[in-house]
Design an enzyme around this catalytic site. Structure first.
Site, mmCIF file in Angstrom:
data_model
loop_
_atom_site.group_PDB
_atom_site.id
_atom_site.type_symbol
_atom_site.label_atom_id
_atom_site.label_comp_id
_atom_site.label_asym_id
_atom_site.label_seq_id
_atom_site.Cartn_x
_atom_site.Cartn_y
_atom_site.Cartn_z
ATOM 1 C CE LYS A 92 -2.157 -9.267 7.354
ATOM 2 N NZ LYS A 92 -1.130 -8.828 8.287
ATOM 3 C CE1 TYR B 153 5.656 -13.535 32.303
ATOM 4 C CE2 TYR B 153 6.798 -15.619 31.984
ATOM 5 C CZ TYR B 153 6.742 -14.241 31.833
ATOM 6 O OH TYR B 153 7.765 -13.589 31.205
ATOM 7 C CG ASP C 22 4.250 -13.938 4.824
ATOM 8 O OD1 ASP C 22 3.202 -14.218 5.445
ATOM 9 O OD2 ASP C 22 4.645 -12.763 4.672
ATOM 10 C CG PHE D 223 3.784 -7.578 3.632
ATOM 11 C CD1 PHE D 223 2.880 -6.937 2.797
ATOM 12 C CD2 PHE D 223 3.889 -7.158 4.948
ATOM 13 C CE1 PHE D 223 2.097 -5.894 3.280
ATOM 14 C CE2 PHE D 223 3.103 -6.126 5.431
ATOM 15 C CZ PHE D 223 2.198 -5.490 4.599
ATOM 16 C CG ASP D 224 5.177 -3.126 3.554
ATOM 17 O OD1 ASP D 224 4.756 -3.946 4.375
ATOM 18 O OD2 ASP D 224 4.555 -2.100 3.236
ATOM 19 C CG HIS E 94 2.984 4.356 2.896
ATOM 20 N ND1 HIS E 94 4.269 3.895 2.799
ATOM 21 C CD2 HIS E 94 2.306 3.424 3.593
ATOM 22 C CE1 HIS E 94 4.367 2.729 3.405
ATOM 23 N NE2 HIS E 94 3.191 2.418 3.904
ATOM 24 C CB ALA F 1 -0.288 -13.311 6.081
HETATM 25 N N1 F0G Z 1 3.103 -10.870 5.667
HETATM 26 C C1 F0G Z 1 2.085 -10.480 4.873
HETATM 27 C C2 F0G Z 1 1.855 -11.180 3.567
HETATM 28 C C3 F0G Z 1 1.260 -9.410 5.266
HETATM 29 O O1 F0G Z 1 0.270 -9.023 4.454
HETATM 30 C C4 F0G Z 1 1.505 -8.772 6.505
HETATM 31 C C5 F0G Z 1 0.669 -7.645 6.953
HETATM 32 C C6 F0G Z 1 2.568 -9.226 7.298
HETATM 33 C C7 F0G Z 1 3.344 -10.286 6.846
HETATM 34 C C8 F0G Z 1 2.913 -8.590 8.617
HETATM 35 O O2 F0G Z 1 2.009 -8.975 9.585
HETATM 36 O O3 F0G Z 1 0.904 -6.835 10.306
HETATM 37 O O4 F0G Z 1 0.755 -8.925 11.686
HETATM 38 O O5 F0G Z 1 2.880 -7.697 11.549
HETATM 39 N N2 F0G Z 1 -0.125 -7.023 6.178
HETATM 40 C C9 F0G Z 1 -1.056 -5.949 6.546
HETATM 41 C C10 F0G Z 1 -1.727 -5.395 5.318
HETATM 42 C C11 F0G Z 1 -0.487 -4.891 7.451
HETATM 43 O O6 F0G Z 1 -2.449 -4.393 5.443
HETATM 44 O O7 F0G Z 1 -1.587 -5.963 4.229
HETATM 45 P P1 F0G Z 1 1.617 -8.054 10.849
#
Ligand code: F0G
Length: 457
Positions: A257, A71, A214, A123-124, A449, A216
């Site tokens: 990613k 843990y 960010d 990102f969204d 979507h 990713a």
């Molecule tokens: N930031 C970026 C640039 C991303 O592309 C994503 C996720 C996230 C943050 C969020 O990360 O999914 O681990 O919570 N992108 C995926 C996509 C879902 O299909 O582009 P997460």
């Protein structure tokens, strides 16, 4: 264009099957023409996302067996800590279950109602996490990002003049932190130059605004810098990565990613006081700071994957594979956002289906057709995702681009898969005039979507 030979060989296989045309038609009908509602086993090649869908290596699977599920203070956490410190160099970090969890914790600690968070493009999930705390995400990417044919080598760049003007307008005290998304997923997976990262960091520093990345797809971004930016040709990817993060005060990362794991995320910071608050939020929502919502085995796989994602032979193959698919599509007369991004090819759906007006969803029509023609799943990034009524006039506001995103999972598909995808889209293009648009039979108000249902017109 030459296809880069895969710098790996295949030890484990997962069968896929191509169902018949009649079965594909029935699957589409049952799914209400929304590819999110399809059964994954009915899909021959799945390009819905590159997130968490990559193939782990033999070293990662071996690491999974070494996972320490204690843990607190697990061996696996300490292995991850040493990788994170080595690559990113921030003073403190916590693991999270994925990227949006890191965003949520950061927003919970820093965003207050009415505050602004500038970025090239959020990102969204980042956008939504800022809004969920009453904040206002602001996108200040360069104008070239909206021109699909512009060959700008760093189309993900932040417009530095726009950033300065914006800070002057709203005042630095209303900006709890600034961001940059590398690479810019919402803008076609386009990279940001080191020069631009430095300039953005300098503006944020001058105004005492903490700067978060960010991260990713930071490794793909670092590789683009090596390939395209003067002065970086002879630097290693890890050196470029370290330089990128040395400019920032912290980062959020979806490890699904570029760290090539199926689940995981990171939140890194330099500020000690903020770290205290982050840990409290983490314990409330994710887990104890040495596991953060992940199993010990996930931490192990991540510690290994972080280095594999930086491997130069892998990255050259990765970017080469994406560029190959884009080139094959372009040869077949299927236009895509130029130049090809890192993780995905974005097809210009309006150029393929010019007779379908935006209100009848050309991006959705092309996404459905890709499954109908070849059981390939992509993702619409257009009016289904982004069109919304103007709150004042009630008039529909449509996005600038209608895209079909073909996101390529890491180390998963081969050249013949890429050829199959290109041939499938070429067949669609040859009968494009006969393709019709769609209308909603059900659409929720937010993030529609994912669950919308459609009917062909
Ligand atoms: N930031 C970026 C640039 C991303 O592309 C994503 C996720 C996230 C943050 C969020 O990360 O999914 O681990 O919570 N992108 C995926 C996509 C879902 O299909 O582009 P997460």
């Amino acid at each position: 264009m030459q296809y880069p030979p895969e710098p790996f060989r295949i030890k484990v296989v997962e069968p896929v099957r191509l169902i018949s045309r009649e079965q594909r038609e029935a699957a589409l009908q049952a799914a209400g023409y929304n590819v999110f509602s399809l059964k994954a086993e009915d899909i021959f090649i799945d390009l819905l996302t590159d997130s968490g869908t990559g193939a782990m290596s033999h070293e990662q699977w071996a690491a999974i067996m070494r996972g320490d599920e204690s843990y607190a203070g697990a061996r696996s956490y300490l292995r991850l800590k040493s990788a994170v410190e080595d690559i990113f160099g921030f003073k403190y970090f916590v693991p999270t279950h994925q990227g949006r969890a890191a965003e949520n914790i950061l927003a919970a600690c820093l965003v207050k109602p009415g505050m602004y968070i500038p970025s090239n493009m959020h990102f969204d999930t980042t956008d939504a996490n800022i809004r969920a705390r009453g904040g206002r995400p602001v996108n200040l990417v360069i104008d070239e990002a909206f021109d699909p044919s512009s060959l700008h080598p760093f189309k993900g760049n932040l417009d530095i003049a726009k950033l300065k003007t914006f800070i002057e307008k709203v005042g630095a005290e209303t900006i709890p932190f600034g961001m940059l998304t590398v690479t810019n997923n919402a803008g076609g997976g386009q990279p940001i130059s080191m020069e631009n990262l430095k300039a953005a960091a300098a503006v944020y520093r001058e105004h005492k605004i903490p700067f978060f990345i960010d991260a990713a797809r930071y490794a793909e971004n670092a590789c683009f810098i090596k390939l395209r930016e003067k002065g970086y040709e002879n630097k290693s990817i890890i050196e470029i990565a370290r330089e990128i993060f040395s400019l920032a005060d912290g980062m959020c990362m979806s490890a699904k990613k570029d760290a090539i794991v199926n689940i995981g995320g990171l939140l890194c910071i330099n500020d000690e006081k903020l770290f205290g608050n982050v840990k409290n939020e983490l314990i409330l929502r994710e887990g104890f700071p040495t596991y953060g919502g992940l199993a010990g085995r996930d931490l192990e796989a991540l510690a290994v994957g972080l280095y594999e994602g930086l491997d130069e032979a892998y990255l050259a193959y990765r970017l080469g594979q994406t560029a190959y698919l884009a080139a094959r599509l372009n040869e077949a007369g299927v236009p895509t956002i130029q130049p090809a991004g890192g993780h995905a090819v974005y097809v210009d759906a309006r150029a393929v289906l010019p007779h379908i007006p935006q209100g009848e969803f050309p991006g959705q029509a092309l996404t459905v057709e890709l499954f109908r023609e070849g059981a390939v799943r992509g993702c619409e990034i257009g009016s289904v995702m982004f069109a919304h009524p103007d709150p004042e006039t009630g008039q529909m506001v449509y996005p600038k681009l209608e895209l079909l995103r073909l996101a390529i999972p890491r180390r998963m598909y081969t050249q013949s898969h890429m050829d199959y995808i290109a041939d499938t889209l070429a067949n669609i293009k040859s009968r494009a005039e006969s393709i019709r648009g769609y209308k909603f039979t059900y659409a929720p108000e937010l993030l529609r979507h994912f669950t919308a249902q459609f009917e062909p017109l």
